[in-house]
Design an enzyme around this catalytic site. Structure first.
Site, mmCIF file in Angstrom:
data_model
loop_
_atom_site.group_PDB
_atom_site.id
_atom_site.type_symbol
_atom_site.label_atom_id
_atom_site.label_comp_id
_atom_site.label_asym_id
_atom_site.label_seq_id
_atom_site.Cartn_x
_atom_site.Cartn_y
_atom_site.Cartn_z
ATOM 1 N N GLU A 36 -3.149 5.789 -5.270
ATOM 2 C CA GLU A 36 -3.838 5.931 -6.554
ATOM 3 C C GLU A 36 -4.752 7.154 -6.482
ATOM 4 O O GLU A 36 -5.954 7.049 -6.194
ATOM 5 C CB GLU A 36 -4.632 4.660 -6.884
ATOM 6 C CG GLU A 36 -5.165 4.681 -8.297
ATOM 7 C CD GLU A 36 -5.768 3.348 -8.726
ATOM 8 O OE1 GLU A 36 -6.251 3.281 -9.871
ATOM 9 O OE2 GLU A 36 -5.743 2.397 -7.930
ATOM 10 N N LYS A 167 -8.092 -14.687 4.146
ATOM 11 C CA LYS A 167 -7.162 -14.007 3.242
ATOM 12 C C LYS A 167 -6.796 -14.836 2.018
ATOM 13 O O LYS A 167 -5.673 -14.777 1.526
ATOM 14 C CB LYS A 167 -5.901 -13.581 4.012
ATOM 15 C CG LYS A 167 -6.226 -12.651 5.175
ATOM 16 C CD LYS A 167 -5.074 -12.469 6.120
ATOM 17 C CE LYS A 167 -5.529 -11.643 7.330
ATOM 18 N NZ LYS A 167 -4.519 -11.575 8.390
ATOM 19 N N ASP A 243 -7.104 -4.943 9.029
ATOM 20 C CA ASP A 243 -6.115 -5.858 8.481
ATOM 21 C C ASP A 243 -6.276 -5.843 6.967
ATOM 22 O O ASP A 243 -7.195 -6.448 6.418
ATOM 23 C CB ASP A 243 -6.337 -7.266 9.042
ATOM 24 C CG ASP A 243 -5.233 -8.235 8.663
ATOM 25 O OD1 ASP A 243 -4.535 -7.983 7.656
ATOM 26 O OD2 ASP A 243 -5.069 -9.253 9.365
ATOM 27 N N HIS A 338 -6.527 9.256 -15.233
ATOM 28 C CA HIS A 338 -5.250 8.892 -14.612
ATOM 29 C C HIS A 338 -4.157 9.886 -14.987
ATOM 30 O O HIS A 338 -3.329 10.259 -14.150
ATOM 31 C CB HIS A 338 -4.854 7.476 -15.034
ATOM 32 C CG HIS A 338 -5.498 6.412 -14.202
ATOM 33 N ND1 HIS A 338 -4.876 5.829 -13.136
ATOM 34 C CD2 HIS A 338 -6.735 5.854 -14.266
ATOM 35 C CE1 HIS A 338 -5.688 4.940 -12.578
ATOM 36 N NE2 HIS A 338 -6.823 4.932 -13.253
#
Length: 357
Positions: A36, A167, A243, A338
């Site tokens: 991005e 997570k 991670d 963007h």
């Protein structure tokens, strides 16, 4: 045949970010690995703002712990309940058992839940400069074996009972803590808000209430009220060998903004930053180079390099969050950014991480 290969992710350094507080007093460029591309100039704008204020991003490290919950089956709820009381009475003994599993694992607390005859035990550790997943699990292996061998009426179910919580988006991590808990604050003068962010403190504070607080409430968010913490965390985690799945709980955090007579007080609270400077992935050459450049390979007391990294990550989040929130106070600005930075991608020079020679 060797099936191992590497995925190339564009990486760019942005900054510097000016950081002060109880852990870091430094100006630091930060690496962000992302597809991005508007994220780089957006975080860069926030970083520039930090250098135009008296103290920069003031980061306070509130807490530091890694957790693992084990799951045991008891004969009945009464056995589970009495077991918890005995474990608390024998806590120093449990600390010695945990310490025997690692040079750096230190048991610091214990929480529990009882459901029927199921006993969930949530052990909390400090783990030095490691993020601590494996260290906490190994310590819990030792603890569980000790508990089963010395306390009757209990049986093994799982080394992880999901009360950790790893997570997954849950309330328990924000309440009890998992990883590094960092609060970042920035006070931006009125003239800087207007000239650099093209908005006002009132507009940002009002948007934060309507979007981040009310909007997230309507969406059913769990202990989270922010615009896009996950964007900055993923890019930072990939660049520093973390991670990446830990952005699930890591991106649970709260943005707070106030209009202080035209000056903008802006704060990001991140209670679940799970990062380390040693362990799996940290021996890759680009990770080692990036951690060294961040000042996280220095000869410090165990845990200090990881805490420095967490504070830098949190400051990076604030920079990106501030820039996006300011942009969204202006109609069309987000899409223009963007369109400008994502369409002509061939013109954006980047390094890559994990690229094969």
């Amino acid at each position: 045949m060797n099936d191992e290969s590497f995925a190339a992710v564009p990486l760019r350094w942005v900054g510097p970010v000016r950081i002060t507080g109880d852990t870091v007093d430094d100006s630091v460029d930060v690496p962000l690995a992302t597809y991005e591309s508007p994220l780089w100039p957006s975080v860069g704008r926030g970083a520039r703002i930090s250098t135009l204020t008296d103290k920069g991003v003031v980061a306070t490290l509130v807490d530091d712990r890694m957790t693992r919950s084990i799951l045991l089956e008891a004969d009945d709820a009464y056995t589970a309940h009495t077991t918890v009381g005995q474990l608390r009475d024998r806590f120093p003994e449990l600390q010695r058992v945990a310490a025997g599993s690692s040079r750096f694992a230190r048991l610091i607390d214990l929480h529990h839940q009882i459901t029927g005859n199921l006993l969930f035990l949530r052990f909390e550790f400090t783990t030095g400069d490691a993020s601590g997943h494996n260290m906490a699990t190994l310590a819990c292996d030792h603890l569980m074996n000790h508990i089963l061998a010395t306390m009757p009426g209990l049986r093994y179910v799982s080394i992880s009972g999901n009360y950790c919580t790893d997570k997954k988006a849950t309330a328990v991590n924000g309440i009890l803590g998992r990883g590094k808990n960092v609060v970042t604050e920035l006070l931006v003068p009125r003239e800087v808000v207007e000239k650099r962010l093209h908005t006002t403190a009132r507009q940002v504070a009002e948007l934060n209430i309507r979007k981040n607080l009310i909007g997230t409430l309507l969406a059913g968010g769990i202990r989270s009220a922010n615009a896009h913490y996950a964007n900055m965390l993923l890019a930072f985690y990939l660049a520093t060998g973390q991670d990446a799945a830990n952005i699930v709980e890591g991106s649970q955090g709260i943005t707070h903004a106030e209009d202080r007579d035209g000056d903008l007080y802006f704060s990001c609270t991140l209670p679940n930053l799970i990062v380390g400077t040693v362990g799996n992935g940290k021996d890759l050459s680009f990770v080692d180079e990036n951690l060294t450049r961040l000042g996280c390979r220095a000869d410090r007391e165990p845990g200090d390099n990881a805490r420095r990294l967490a504070v830098i990550a949190a400051a990076t989040v604030l920079c990106g969050e501030l820039s996006l929130m300011a942009a969204q106070t202006n109609s069309g600005e987000l899409m223009r950014a963007h369109t400008q930075f994502e369409r002509p991608t061939a013109s954006i020079p980047t390094a890559t991480i994990g690229a094969q020679p």
